[in-house]
Design a protein around this motif. Structure first.
Motif, PDB file in Angstrom:
ATOM      1  N   PRO A 550       1.535  -4.358  -5.357  1.00  7.11           N
ATOM      2  CA  PRO A 550       1.093  -4.827  -4.035  1.00  7.11           C
ATOM      3  C   PRO A 550       1.973  -4.277  -2.916  1.00  7.11           C
ATOM      4  CG  PRO A 550       1.229  -6.654  -5.603  1.00  7.11           C
ATOM      5  CD  PRO A 550       1.867  -5.477  -6.258  1.00  7.11           C
ATOM      6  N   GLN A 551       1.346  -3.912  -1.828  1.00 10.68           N
ATOM      7  CA  GLN A 551       2.103  -3.443  -0.667  1.00 10.68           C
ATOM      8  C   GLN A 551       2.826  -4.617  -0.004  1.00 10.68           C
ATOM      9  OE1 GLN A 551       2.392  -0.204   0.323  1.00 10.68           O
ATOM     10  NE2 GLN A 551       1.211   0.337  -1.520  1.00 10.68           N
ATOM     11  N   ALA A 552       4.036  -4.371   0.455  1.00  7.77           N
ATOM     12  CA  ALA A 552       4.826  -5.441   1.101  1.00  7.77           C
ATOM     13  C   ALA A 552       4.194  -5.812   2.440  1.00  7.77           C
ATOM     14  CB  ALA A 552       6.255  -4.963   1.295  1.00  7.77           C
TER      15      ALA A 552
END
Length: 552
Positions: A550-552
């Motif tokens: 997942p992207q931050a």
């Protein structure tokens, strides 16, 4: 030297005959079809692909099945008659032995050996061998045919009624039914000389030894020039000889490989026969016969540090099986030595306690320094918490020069973490780390620090040596550290004895995991925050960690 044969069976009904033949060829491996011949040494899934792979590798094949299926399987590969390994079909009950391919590779000799063991007549159809009782085109070990086409012409002439004269020592022909005559115009000449007359079959005895005093990148060319100058055939070479101080020379090794001869070492030049020709730092020596030539000097010792994988024979890489088959000495923890079989009668097994790693490594180097082929076994991969590091540690610390002259190789294996992950699916499908919870060789404080950082980094983790009688508390403390960074729903895979008969795979959550579910033979994989599971068609579950994050 002819490689050990492969005994290939399709079902359990052929296993008894295969075992009888294995007594004749102790290093032979019995290959059985998975699901139908589970008692075999190694299992395969496709008969045709297995036969073709063995054939390409030059492995003699003894197939205990109908000849037709063997022929159909190998037909696409039949090209050069001179390059065929022996291929035989044997009836499952041992009632028939049929040589199919490899007349120049000794197939008829193998057929006679097996037929004698089984008490039947071999189905030999080669006209020359039936007439003369021997295959003229297949001299024994230590001798090599100079020209195959010339040999074919001679056999054709003999079958047509011509006689032959034998010049030189050919003891294997003494019992043959050849039409020998001292007045014959055609001859079989046994000589290391390179040139043959128009009406003679030249056979080279491997009794020529080449000693190199000076090495260089062009050594093979220099040796060939010396042979040409002396009128000697390259095929008559038995070995490349050098002093023990040159044991680590890559130029010598490359020259031996280029000339396709063994490299052997001597302590004194008195071990060699007198030189018959000397030039350019190279001397040529003739032994009395091939047997005497093969006994001069000793090879560079070889120490192979190998991984057996998780325990199943079909998870062992072929290079490891080959190293084990060719070993003179096998060392390791007793449990792993037992896993490494089958062994043959000439091999020496050195089993020891699991805690004697550096002593075991020293023993292995001492054996290899004597010119022996030595294998050190580990389970899994030898470089993962196993013997490869111990061997290198012992070597680095040693001042014994003979240890450093040993040829050392590390052959990989399937580690416990990878074997367990594969059974579960792909829980290590993203970034992961492997940690040993044993504090025998490192402080517990270091283990705690690494656990904390790995858990904080959201890496999937594989735990080796998770618990034992001597340290029953450490897994509990390790889980406390991991739980600071992971939710109770985090997936955990427990693999016990994976790859062995009693294997067991269990999937739980971090919240459900307790030390009582684990023992020393259990590999623990703790997933990352992204690790998932879903149902399998057979009622079980797949566990995997996606390749994305997942992207931050």
């Amino acid at each position: 030297m002819t490689p050990s044969p492969a005994l290939v069976i399709l079902g359990a009904s052929a296993l008894a005959t295969a075992r009888r033949l294995q007594a004749l060829y102790p290093q032979a491996v019995v290959h059985g079809l998975r699901g139908r011949a589970e008692g075999a040494d190694q299992l395969y899934d496709d008969f045709g692909e297995t036969l073709r792979g063995l054939y390409r590798a030059g492995t003699p094949i003894i197939a205990l099945c109908a000849a037709g299926i063997v022929i159909r399987s190998l037909a696409p590969l039949l090209a050069s008659k001179g390059a065929e390994p022996p291929v035989l079909a044997v009836a499952e009950d041992g009632s028939a032995v049929v040589p199919l391919l490899g007349g120049l590779g000794g197939v008829n000799l193998m057929a006679r050996e097996m037929a004698a063991l089984l008490g039947v007549a071999p189905a030999i159809t080669t006209s020359g061998e039936l007439r003369f009782g021997t295959c003229v085109l297949n001299p024994p070990d230590g001798y090599v045919l100079a020209d195959l086409e010339q040999g074919k012409r001679l056999v054709s002439d003999l079958l047509g009624g011509q006689s032959v004269r034998i010049d030189g020592a050919a003891p294997w022909l003494a019992e043959a039914r050849l039409p020998v005559s001292e007045q014959a115009t055609r001859s079989i000449r046994v000589s290391p000389q390179s040139r043959a007359g128009a009406d003679e079959l030249l056979i080279h005895p491997r009794l020529l030894l080449v000693q190199c005093q000076e090495t260089s990148a062009d050594l093979p060319a220099r040796i060939r020039a010396a042979l040409a100058e002396a009128g000697l055939a390259e095929a008559a070479l038995s070995a490349l000889i050098a002093g023990r101080g040159q044991m680590g020379s890559m130029e010598l090794l490359e020259a031996a490989n280029a000339l396709a001869v063994p490299l052997r070492f001597i302590d004194s030049e008195r071990a060699l026969p007198p030189a018959m020709h000397t030039t350019d730092g190279i001397s040529l020596h003739l032994a009395d016969d091939p047997h005497a030539a093969a006994a001069i000097g000793r090879p560079r010792g070889l120490l192979s540090v190998v991984g057996l994988g998780p325990g199943a024979a079909d998870c062992m890489i072929p290079a490891v099986r080959q190293a084990l088959d060719e070993a003179e000495d096998v060392l390791g923890y007793e449990t792993y030595v037992n896993m490494a079989g089958p062994f043959h009668a000439g091999q020496v097994l050195h089993a020891s306690d699991n805690r004697e790693e550096l002593q075991r490594a020293a023993h292995a180097f001492e054996l290899a320094a004597q010119g022996r082929r030595v294998v050190m076994v580990s389970s899994g991969d030898p470089g993962v918490f196993a013997m490869a590091a111990a061997v290198l540690e012992a070597l680095e610390a040693s001042v014994e020069q003979s240890w450093h002259q040993v040829e050392l190789q590390v052959l990989p294996g399937v580690s416990a973490a990878l074997a367990t992950a594969a059974k579960a699916g792909a829980p290590l499908g993203h970034d992961f780390c492997m940690l040993s919870l044993s504090d025998n060789l490192k402080p517990w404080s270091i283990i705690e620090k690494r656990l904390d950082h790995a858990a904080a980094a959201d890496l999937a983790m594989a735990f080796y040596n998770p618990i034992s009688r001597a340290r029953p508390w450490q897994l509990g403390q390790a889980l406390e550290i991991v739980r600071r960074h992971r939710t109770p729903e985090t997936l955990v895979v427990l693999g016990r004895d994976i790859g062995r008969p009693a294997e067991r795979l269990r999937i739980v959550t971090l919240g459900e995991l307790t030390p009582e579910l684990v023992d020393m033979r259990t590999l623990v994989i703790i997933g990352s925050s992204t690790t998932l599971r879903f149902p399998r068609a057979d009622g079980g579950e797949w566990v995997y960690t996606p390749r994305w994050y997942p992207q931050a």
